[in-house]
Design a protein around this motif. Structure first.
Motif, PDB file in Angstrom:
ATOM      1  N   THR B 128       1.502 -59.951 -24.175  1.00  0.00           N
ATOM      2  CA  THR B 128       1.428 -61.102 -25.080  1.00  0.00           C
ATOM      3  C   THR B 128       1.004 -60.655 -26.483  1.00  0.00           C
ATOM      4  O   THR B 128       0.999 -61.444 -27.410  1.00  0.00           O
ATOM      5  N   ASP B 129       0.620 -59.399 -26.610  1.00  0.00           N
ATOM      6  CA  ASP B 129       0.258 -58.874 -27.940  1.00  0.00           C
ATOM      7  C   ASP B 129       1.514 -58.383 -28.648  1.00  0.00           C
ATOM      8  O   ASP B 129       2.248 -57.566 -28.094  1.00  0.00           O
ATOM      9  N   PHE B 130       1.721 -58.854 -29.833  1.00  0.00           N
ATOM     10  CA  PHE B 130       2.888 -58.398 -30.598  1.00  0.00           C
ATOM     11  C   PHE B 130       2.488 -57.665 -31.873  1.00  0.00           C
ATOM     12  O   PHE B 130       3.294 -56.996 -32.480  1.00  0.00           O
ATOM     13  N   GLN B 131       1.243 -57.828 -32.270  1.00  0.00           N
ATOM     14  CA  GLN B 131       0.761 -57.179 -33.485  1.00  0.00           C
ATOM     15  C   GLN B 131      -0.232 -56.090 -33.118  1.00  0.00           C
ATOM     16  O   GLN B 131      -1.100 -56.299 -32.267  1.00  0.00           O
ATOM     17  N   SER B 132      -0.093 -54.952 -33.797  1.00  0.00           N
ATOM     18  CA  SER B 132      -1.060 -53.880 -33.572  1.00  0.00           C
ATOM     19  C   SER B 132      -2.418 -54.281 -34.137  1.00  0.00           C
ATOM     20  O   SER B 132      -2.506 -55.004 -35.137  1.00  0.00           O
ATOM     21  N   LEU B 133      -3.440 -53.756 -33.507  1.00  0.00           N
ATOM     22  CA  LEU B 133      -4.800 -54.028 -33.946  1.00  0.00           C
ATOM     23  C   LEU B 133      -5.022 -53.402 -35.324  1.00  0.00           C
ATOM     24  O   LEU B 133      -4.723 -52.222 -35.524  1.00  0.00           O
ATOM     25  N   PRO B 134      -5.537 -54.159 -36.297  1.00  0.00           N
ATOM     26  CA  PRO B 134      -5.812 -53.550 -37.608  1.00  0.00           C
ATOM     27  C   PRO B 134      -7.121 -52.759 -37.578  1.00  0.00           C
ATOM     28  O   PRO B 134      -8.016 -53.073 -36.787  1.00  0.00           O
ATOM     29  N   ARG B 135      -7.215 -51.761 -38.420  1.00  0.00           N
ATOM     30  CA  ARG B 135      -8.463 -51.000 -38.519  1.00  0.00           C
ATOM     31  C   ARG B 135      -9.550 -51.933 -39.025  1.00  0.00           C
ATOM     32  O   ARG B 135      -9.290 -52.841 -39.818  1.00  0.00           O
TER      33      ARG B 135
END
Lengths: 176, 849
Positions: B128-135
């Motif tokens: 369900t995650d489509f965006q990478s985790l931002p720093r």
């Protein structure tokens, strides 16, 4: 009068020169080959030569000069191929499929067992009744949605391989 | 409460260096300051401050699993990862601003060239995650232990380590391979850099047409229960969970992460030859199918081995698989093994004796790719140890581990790229593929997928023949002459894997013995055939194919059958759904057959979809191993009428004779080198004069005699008046009423595409397959890989007799692979289109009401 030994010496020097120049030429040719290799390697990887297209703009995949695929395709693309293809999957699943998605990746002409066909390369993804996802690639007949080939199936590593699926022998087969 | 108990853990603890023990003690002491485990997402509890930037791009990681760092008493039910994370010394994760990794490989080809791929790895939590985790704002990746983000960071850390190690070793392999003279035939292509086939990218502008993504996604808390997986169509790695233990995740075990990346690495190496700078083959090679087969076992064995490459431990999955009591050793010295196993020649985990051996449950055999793959991982670890001791690298700081495992990646890349070659060239010109339409591998580009995945699929024999050739060529011949041909063959034999008579290194074309490498690439001279030294063959026993039969052919017992039929509706529906979930559609005919017709009478009835399980019998005094049975179309008929495609079956055994309508001469004396199906050509309106025909024929009564004929002939002469649309496999849509790939010679009964081959691990001497494997298994289940699936037309009259000519060969067969008429050279690929390499197994059945 030139002595025989002088003639021999001159001849030997000439032969040596010839051999040296041939070797030098060979070396140069090899260096040229090397440098062209380096040039070939240095070409950006996105330098793309598109394969030839037929009249309909459909790519004819001529896999490394495979002449068989030059023949005209037998079938005609029909938009219904995708419905048919999805039906095939639904029938096999016993209607257990969820979130079936068929993503068309590529259309081209491919030789299938000696027959040239218009085909669709697709990516199939769906979930089963346990909400687990599966993906694979398939090559499908552009006319009737028949599956020609599938690949890129998942490699599943169950925690307990003894719970892997299989079929039990009917007890009427008495093998004891 | 479940407590992970593994014998292996004790062994590992014995081997843990003092430094590691002290480090762990320090870790425990430090972690005790912060015993809280799952801090909610977003919480900053206990996170180091990065005000001076000294922790830029760093995150908290666990280097090993709780079972290794914490020992046998660690509980899965209350797992707390905090003690296993050295919080004072976070590790570099990525300098990217989102949680992705970069790849790079060096290519030495007459100079140094490197290529880098940014964002080649993406670490996500689940689907369900489509965006990478931002720093984070402080430029770190430090998250509370046990949080979703923490596991994403750890997954990237370990996947990146696996990827970096792979590219480092591939760079070594590429340089070594291409530093050899041009005259040496090579498989890893020199144009690997320009083709981009060293990663999941392929030709750049066609990426979206070949892969869903050009990066590898990792799902650290994937939705899959009790599972981890590699999905090449993603491409993605998935690390699942256990439904009963909410804090337990497969991702907590780095050996599992390396194992799954090992599958990705295999997929890359299998496909290195399948693209150039300008074009890519439309398919990709797999290594393995569903259920048990040796290709899948090789894939698992190599993936296990990659865990050893990464962590130097000869055991995998102590934590994640240990919860299921299913962790696996990779060396005979592991205490998890039965006492009979040790590192002597006699004590090795040899094929086929241990193919179904589970060290966690040694008394109950299991036919499974993971356990079958142990022979591969044990051999590879043993070979690595040989390299360490014999190649002058033992003095390296790491005892030669990095160097020896680089040799192994060289061997694996050369071997797998040859086996998976779909462009079928086998070798290349200087910097590009050669242009002649000559093929040296997997028949030809059009049929290579069929050949490499079904007809001549990768088995232990095929893999280790190519692997041995590459040891001889690259190790003995280049990097380590101390490890000679005899030692190589002896080690293979210790594992029962010296299954071949020569190295098949003479480079004949797939279709003509008179064409060799030099005809396609002049700077590669004719190659000599290297024979195996027969003195080295002590444990690897070869058996004649004549001694393999279906059970009824030899047994008089009424309770023993040659073929088991499964036609229970529920079982078949579940089986079909399971196959689809594994990614294997088996296209069913609509309107002419279906599971609704299944009556569960363990006989073949009209309209049914049935599983057929051949019960093969071994009448020899030695075990037969890796039995592969094919039910696909092959060249076994003489086409007598090109307008109908009707044929006479060829005489290929003593079962179907000339008196029964068979043909012994004409086209039956040769095997067709081009693979064509018996399908009408639309431009000529004729069937081919030579073609591969479906395996099932029908018995036609004419006068006082009977003969075996094609299904097409039967349906017309027996007055069935079946039209094409009433046949199996016929499909149309509105545009045309013609199905151009329809084969009328499988109108009445056919094995389904995708389920037309079966694999059997072994058959003991004077035993059937059932007696050897299934009878003593805990569930008495047949493996899905044992099944052929057939559908029968609902219009077939009861009483109709069918004969299906299946073909079998096996791994330790003495007369399935080499041609005595050609100095024991291996059969050409095209000969696998005919009867010569096989034992024909006839499946006779009547259709019952």
């Amino acid at each position: 009068m030139i002595s025989r030994s002088k003639i021999f010496t001159i001849f030997a020097v000439l032969v040596l020169c010839l051999v040296w120049s041939m070797q030098n030429m060979k070396k140069k040719a090899h260096e040229l080959a090397r440098s062209s290799a380096v040039v070939a390697q240095a070409v950006p990887p996105n330098t793309l030569v598109f394969p030839a297209s037929n009249k309909n703009g459909r790519e004819v995949i001529t896999r490394l000069q495979d002449k068989q695929t030059q023949k005209a395709p037998s079938n005609k693309p029909d938009p219904q191929w995708q419905d048919n293809f999805e039906k095939i999957l639904v029938i096999q699943s016993g209607s257990k499929l969820r979130d079936l998605e068929v993503k068309k990746l590529h259309s081209f002409v491919w030789s299938v067992g000696g027959q040239n066909l218009n085909v669709e390369s697709v990516l199939v993804s769906f979930k089963n009744e346990k909400n687990e996802s599966t993906k694979f690639n398939a090559l499908v007949d552009s006319q009737n949605g028949k599956i020609i080939q599938t690949w890129n199936q998942p490699v599943k590593d169950p925690g307990n391989p003894r719970e892997n699926f299989g079929v039990k022998l009917d007890p009427r087969y008495n093998n004891e | 409460m479940i407590v992970v108990r593994q014998r292996m853990i004790k062994t590992n603890q014995r081997h843990l260096p003092l430094g590691s023990a002290l480090l762990f003690a320090a870790l425990l002491a430090l972690s005790s300051c912060n015993p809280t485990e799952v801090t909610p997402t977003g919480s900053r509890s206990g996170i180091l401050s990065n005000k001076d930037g000294s922790y830029d791009n760093m995150g908290y990681v666990y280097e090993e699993s709780p079972a290794i760092l914490g020992g046998a008493a660690v509980s899965a039910s209350s797992i707390n990862m905090a003690p296993y994370v050295y919080r004072k010394y976070p590790k570099a994760i990525t300098s990217n601003t989102i949680l992705t990794g970069n790849c790079g490989m060096n290519f030495y080809f007459y100079g140094n060239y490197s290529d880098s791929l940014d964002n080649c790895i993406q670490s996500l939590g689940n689907h369900t995650d489509f965006q990478s985790l931002p720093r984070q704002a402080e430029n770190t990746w430090m998250y509370p232990t046990g949080s979703k983000e923490f596991y994403q960071v750890n997954a990237l850390y370990h996947v990146q380590k696996g990827v970096d190690t792979f590219f480092e070793k591939m760079a070594y392999a590429y340089k070594k391979i291409h530093s050899l003279p041009l005259a040496v035939p090579k498989s890893v292509p020199s144009y690997l850099r320009s083709s981009n086939m060293f990663w999941f990218t392929g030709v750049s502008s066609l990426d979206s047409q070949i892969f869903r993504n050009s990066f590898l996604s990792s799902y650290s808390q994937c939705e899959a229960a009790n599972n981890a997986s590699f999905d090449p169509a993603g491409p993605s790695l998935c690390f699942g969970y256990h439904p009963s233990y909410p804090n337990f995740f497969f991702v907590q075990d780095p050996s599992i992460i390396y194992h799954e990346f090992g599958h990705a690495m295999v997929s890359i190496m299998m496909n290195m030859r399948n693209g150039t700078a300008t074009e890519t083959h439309p398919f990709r090679s797999n290594l393995g199918k569903f259920g048990f087969d040796e290709a899948g076992s090789l894939n698992e064995g190599i993936a296990d081995y990659y865990s050893y490459v990464m962590n130097k431990r000869t055991h995998i999955g102590e934590w994640a698989l240990g919860l299921y009591n299913q962790s696996r050793p990779m060396s005979e010295s592991d205490s998890a093994h039965v006492p009979a196993l040790d590192t002597t020649s006699e004590g090795r985990l040899s094929y086929p004796q241990y193919i179904n051996y589970d060290p966690n449950n040694p008394n109950i055999p299991i036919e499974d790719v993971h356990y079958g793959g142990q022979i591969v991982s044990h051999y590879m670890v043993a070979l690595t140890e040989e390299f360490k001791s014999q190649c002058g690298i033992s003095g390296d700081a790491d005892g030669g581990h990095a160097a020896a495992t680089s040799y192994m990646v060289l061997l694996l890349s050369e071997t797998l790229s040859e086996l998976g070659d779909l462009n079928a060239k086998g070798i290349d010109d200087f910097t590009i593929p050669f242009t002649d339409a000559t093929y040296f591998n997997n028949l030809d580009p059009t049929n290579s997928f069929l050949w490499t995945q079904y007809v001549n699929k990768v088995t232990y024999r095929r893999f280790f023949q190519v692997f041995a050739k590459n040891i001889y060529k690259y190790i003995t011949g280049s990097v380590c002459s101390g490890f000679d041909k005899n030692e190589s063959e002896k080690l293979l034999d210790d594992y029962g894997l010296l299954l071949f008579k020569n190295y098949n290194d003479n480079g004949n074309s797939t279709k003509s013995r008179t064409l060799a490498y030099t005809n396609a690439v002049p700077f590669i001279p004719a190659q000599a055939l290297t024979p195996v030294s027969e003195n080295n063959r002590r444990k690897s026993v070869l058996v004649s194919k004549t001694l393999l039969n279906s059970a009824t052919a030899v047994a008089n017992s009424s309770s023993t059958v040659g073929f088991y039929i499964i036609d229970n509706r529920t079982d078949m529906q579940n089986l079909l759904a399971d196959l689809l979930y594994k990614g294997f559609p088996v296209p069913l005919s609509t309107g002419t057959a279906g599971v609704d017709y299944n009556n569960g009478n363990i006989k073949v009835s009209p309209g049914e979809i049935v599983a057929v399980i051949p019960n093969l019998y071994n009448s020899s005094n030695s075990t037969m191993a890796g039995v592969h049975l094919l039910a696909n179309d092959w060249d076994h008929v003489n086409v007598t009428d090109r307008t109908t495609g009707n044929f006479k079956p060829c005489v290929v055994d003593t079962v179907t004779t000339v008196d029964q309508g068979a043909e012994a001469a004409l086209t039956c004396t040769t095997t067709e080198t081009d693979y064509k199906r018996l399908v009408k050509n639309t431009s000529t309106n004729l069937f081919p004069a030579n073609a591969a025909a479906p395996v099932c024929m029908v018995q036609l009564e004419s006068g006082n005699s009977t003969r075996w004929v094609s299904q097409n002939e039967f349906r017309r002469k027996q007055g069935l008046t079946l039209q094409d649309k009433d046949c199996l496999g016929y499909s149309t849509t509105g545009v045309s009423e013609t199905d151009f790939s329809f084969n009328p010679h499988e109108c009445l009964a056919r094995f389904l595409p995708g389920a037309s081959d079966a694999f059997f691990s072994k058959i003991n001497p004077s035993k059937t397959y059932y007696e050897t494997v299934v009878k003593d298994s805990d569930s008495k289940h047949f493996n899905a890989g044992n099944l052929l699936i057939m559908e029968v037309n609902k219009w077939v009259p009861p009483g109709t007799k069918f004969r299906c000519r299946l073909r079998a060969k096996f791994g330790n067969c003495s007369d399935c692979y080499t041609d005595a008429a050609n100095a024991n050279d291996d059969y050409q690929d095209s000969e696998y289109n005919g009867p010569k390499p096989y034992k024909v197994i006839n499946f006779d059945f009547d259709v019952n009401d």
